[in-house]
Design a protein around this motif. Structure first.
Motif, PDB file in Angstrom:
ATOM      1  N   ALA A  21      30.237  54.459  31.546  1.00 21.28           N
ATOM      2  CA  ALA A  21      31.693  54.438  31.639  1.00 21.28           C
ATOM      3  C   ALA A  21      32.221  53.028  31.434  1.00 21.28           C
ATOM      4  N   THR A  22      33.512  52.960  31.152  1.00 22.31           N
ATOM      5  CA  THR A  22      34.208  51.683  31.024  1.00 22.31           C
ATOM      6  C   THR A  22      35.575  51.807  31.665  1.00 22.31           C
ATOM      7  N   ASN A  23      36.213  50.676  31.870  1.00 23.68           N
ATOM      8  CA  ASN A  23      37.554  50.648  32.436  1.00 23.68           C
ATOM      9  C   ASN A  23      38.604  50.877  31.353  1.00 23.68           C
ATOM     10  N   VAL A  24      39.668  51.541  31.733  1.00 26.64           N
ATOM     11  CA  VAL A  24      40.838  51.630  30.864  1.00 26.64           C
ATOM     12  C   VAL A  24      41.624  50.333  31.021  1.00 26.64           C
ATOM     13  N   VAL A  25      42.121  49.779  29.925  1.00 24.74           N
ATOM     14  CA  VAL A  25      42.848  48.501  29.982  1.00 24.74           C
ATOM     15  C   VAL A  25      44.265  48.751  30.495  1.00 24.74           C
ATOM     16  N   PRO A  26      44.608  48.198  31.654  1.00 26.36           N
ATOM     17  CA  PRO A  26      45.961  48.376  32.189  1.00 26.36           C
ATOM     18  C   PRO A  26      46.934  47.370  31.570  1.00 26.36           C
ATOM     19  N   THR A  27      48.180  47.407  32.053  1.00 26.82           N
ATOM     20  CA  THR A  27      49.194  46.537  31.453  1.00 26.82           C
ATOM     21  C   THR A  27      50.000  45.764  32.492  1.00 26.82           C
ATOM     22  N   ASP A  28      49.551  45.727  33.734  1.00 24.30           N
ATOM     23  CA  ASP A  28      50.350  45.091  34.773  1.00 24.30           C
ATOM     24  C   ASP A  28      49.896  43.663  35.038  1.00 24.30           C
ATOM     25  N   GLY A  29      50.152  43.149  36.237  1.00 25.85           N
ATOM     26  CA  GLY A  29      49.875  41.755  36.537  1.00 25.85           C
ATOM     27  C   GLY A  29      48.406  41.452  36.793  1.00 25.85           C
ATOM     28  N   PHE A  30      48.119  40.172  36.980  1.00 23.09           N
ATOM     29  CA  PHE A  30      46.746  39.695  37.142  1.00 23.09           C
ATOM     30  C   PHE A  30      46.038  40.357  38.321  1.00 23.09           C
ATOM     31  N   GLY A  31      46.664  40.343  39.500  1.00 28.37           N
ATOM     32  CA  GLY A  31      46.016  40.904  40.676  1.00 28.37           C
ATOM     33  C   GLY A  31      45.703  42.372  40.518  1.00 28.37           C
ATOM     34  N   ALA A  32      46.663  43.125  39.992  1.00 29.86           N
ATOM     35  CA  ALA A  32      46.471  44.569  39.825  1.00 29.86           C
ATOM     36  C   ALA A  32      45.372  44.876  38.815  1.00 29.86           C
ATOM     37  N   GLN A  33      45.375  44.168  37.691  1.00 34.76           N
ATOM     38  CA  GLN A  33      44.354  44.432  36.667  1.00 34.76           C
ATOM     39  C   GLN A  33      42.960  44.043  37.156  1.00 34.76           C
ATOM     40  N   TYR A  34      42.858  42.897  37.790  1.00 34.80           N
ATOM     41  CA  TYR A  34      41.575  42.419  38.311  1.00 34.80           C
ATOM     42  C   TYR A  34      41.047  43.414  39.348  1.00 34.80           C
ATOM     43  N   GLN A  35      41.926  43.881  40.244  1.00 37.51           N
ATOM     44  CA  GLN A  35      41.521  44.842  41.261  1.00 37.51           C
ATOM     45  C   GLN A  35      41.025  46.137  40.630  1.00 37.51           C
ATOM     46  N   LYS A  36      41.726  46.632  39.627  1.00 39.73           N
ATOM     47  CA  LYS A  36      41.343  47.897  38.989  1.00 39.73           C
ATOM     48  C   LYS A  36      39.972  47.798  38.324  1.00 39.73           C
ATOM     49  N   VAL A  37      39.708  46.678  37.673  1.00 40.71           N
ATOM     50  CA  VAL A  37      38.403  46.504  37.031  1.00 40.71           C
ATOM     51  C   VAL A  37      37.300  46.433  38.084  1.00 40.71           C
ATOM     52  N   ILE A  38      37.537  45.652  39.131  1.00 37.35           N
ATOM     53  CA  ILE A  38      36.530  45.501  40.177  1.00 37.35           C
ATOM     54  C   ILE A  38      36.217  46.849  40.836  1.00 37.35           C
ATOM     55  N   GLU A  39      37.250  47.583  41.215  1.00 31.85           N
ATOM     56  CA  GLU A  39      37.015  48.856  41.901  1.00 31.85           C
ATOM     57  C   GLU A  39      36.358  49.875  40.975  1.00 31.85           C
ATOM     58  N   THR A  40      36.704  49.818  39.686  1.00 35.09           N
ATOM     59  CA  THR A  40      36.037  50.717  38.738  1.00 35.09           C
ATOM     60  C   THR A  40      34.551  50.394  38.648  1.00 35.09           C
ATOM     61  N   TYR A  41      34.235  49.105  38.578  1.00 31.71           N
ATOM     62  CA  TYR A  41      32.837  48.686  38.536  1.00 31.71           C
ATOM     63  C   TYR A  41      32.101  49.089  39.817  1.00 31.71           C
ATOM     64  N   LEU A  42      32.737  48.860  40.975  1.00 33.11           N
ATOM     65  CA  LEU A  42      32.105  49.210  42.245  1.00 33.11           C
ATOM     66  C   LEU A  42      31.881  50.716  42.356  1.00 33.11           C
ATOM     67  N   PHE A  43      32.854  51.488  41.914  1.00 34.12           N
ATOM     68  CA  PHE A  43      32.707  52.943  41.921  1.00 34.12           C
ATOM     69  C   PHE A  43      31.518  53.365  41.056  1.00 34.12           C
ATOM     70  N   LEU A 235      47.945  40.955  44.349  1.00 35.82           N
ATOM     71  CA  LEU A 235      47.365  39.618  44.203  1.00 35.82           C
ATOM     72  C   LEU A 235      46.702  39.164  45.497  1.00 35.82           C
ATOM     73  N   SER A 236      47.444  39.206  46.607  1.00 35.92           N
ATOM     74  CA  SER A 236      46.834  38.757  47.865  1.00 35.92           C
ATOM     75  C   SER A 236      45.947  39.826  48.484  1.00 35.92           C
ATOM     76  N   TYR A 237      46.211  41.103  48.185  1.00 37.16           N
ATOM     77  CA  TYR A 237      45.301  42.149  48.666  1.00 37.16           C
ATOM     78  C   TYR A 237      43.911  41.941  48.076  1.00 37.16           C
ATOM     79  N   LEU A 238      43.840  41.704  46.776  1.00 37.17           N
ATOM     80  CA  LEU A 238      42.538  41.473  46.150  1.00 37.17           C
ATOM     81  C   LEU A 238      41.903  40.193  46.666  1.00 37.17           C
ATOM     82  N   ALA A 239      42.724  39.155  46.876  1.00 37.25           N
ATOM     83  CA  ALA A 239      42.188  37.928  47.476  1.00 37.25           C
ATOM     84  C   ALA A 239      41.553  38.243  48.825  1.00 37.25           C
ATOM     85  N   GLY A 240      42.150  39.176  49.564  1.00 34.39           N
ATOM     86  CA  GLY A 240      41.575  39.593  50.843  1.00 34.39           C
ATOM     87  C   GLY A 240      40.226  40.266  50.677  1.00 34.39           C
TER      88      GLY A 240
END
Length: 284
Positions: A21-43, A235-240
């Protein structure tokens, strides 16, 4: 075949073949995109799915129209150093494109600790710090990062309550830490955007204002902090999720980890609660 049908069909054979599998490329801000990729990888990692990284293309909030903005954020994440790139996928079997909202979040949001407390998240943290100095502040102090999410040019007044958290809520959390953390050398860092004069209530001898700074500096400061006070922001949620420090969390649509403290707004004013009380409140 639709993504959903393909995923439903292929997951039946997850114990027999290696799904890719791979991640779908989102279109939002840095924190949201980074979080989505990380959680997809972890899943994927936690379910024996081989993950290929589809690099991100464009991010919101490029206020200065920097030509290298995407490259700068890719370098900050440093995911290319650990992930297999989609361009190297050469199998004839179609790869599954996992959409965060449809396929990933329904699992990670139910048990964020399960998906974050493992070797795969450690790998992501190691990659993040591989091209940075972990002694970010260089002041020999206990550093407290405070993310004060405020309206920006991109929001156009439509971000809602995420940007209207009263300053008193953040100040209550700050003063709680001043009173309860037994270190003599606390230093607070206020990260936000806007007119500096709007943040004069935070000015103190033990506080530095970081207003309108580069997003990579802001994010790294939050991850590097010993204590982090989040806002209602990816952004800060992912930093957490990435920090090894203590987190004070404001409830919104992404769930807290079990050891996070809560910053709650009540009819009597802001209240700071421990992790057990936060869990009870969120279950109601």
């Amino acid at each position: 075949m639709s993504i959903d049908k393909k995923w439903n069909k292929e997951k039946k054979y997850i114990n027999y073949i290696m799904v890719t599998a791979t991640n779908v490329v989102p279109t939002d801000g840095f924190g949201a995109q980074y979080q989505k990729v990380i959680e997809t990888y972890l899943f994927c990692s936690m379910h024996n799915i081989r993950f290929y990284y589809t690099p991100l293309v464009e991010f919101e909030h490029n206020y200065k129209n920097e030509d290298n903005y995407t490259n700068k954020l890719e370098e900050c994440m440093n995911l290319n150093s650990i992930f297999e790139n989609i361009k190297h996928y050469n199998s004839q079997i179609p790869i599954v494109h996992l959409t965060y909202t449809q396929h990933v979040r329904q699992h990670t949001a139910r048990n964020i600790d399960y998906y974050c407390n493992n070797q795969y998240m450690t790998q992501i943290k190691t990659a993040f710090w591989a091209n940075k100095d972990k002694d970010f502040f260089k002041n020999n102090k206990t550093n407290v990062a405070v993310h004060v999410r405020r309206d920006n040019d991109h929001d156009k007044g439509q971000a809602g309550p995420r940007t209207t958290t009263p300053n008193n809520t953040y100040l209550t959390a700050i003063n709680h830490i001043r009173q309860t953390v037994k270190e003599n050398k606390l230093h607070f860092h206020i990260y936000s955007q806007g007119d500096v004069s709007d943040f004069k209530m935070y000015i103190s001898e033990d506080t530095t204002l970081h207003i309108n700074e580069d997003i990579t500096t802001t994010f790294t400061g939050m991850v590097a902090s010993n204590i982090l006070i989040t806002s209602r922001s990816s952004l800060s949620y992912l930093a957490g999720l990435l920090t090894d420090g203590t987190v004070y969390y404001q409830p919104f649509w992404h769930p807290p980890k079990k050891d996070w403290h809560g910053v709650l707004e009540t009819t009597q004013g802001p209240v700071i609660v421990d992790n057990n009380t936060l869990s009870e409140v969120l279950r109601r």
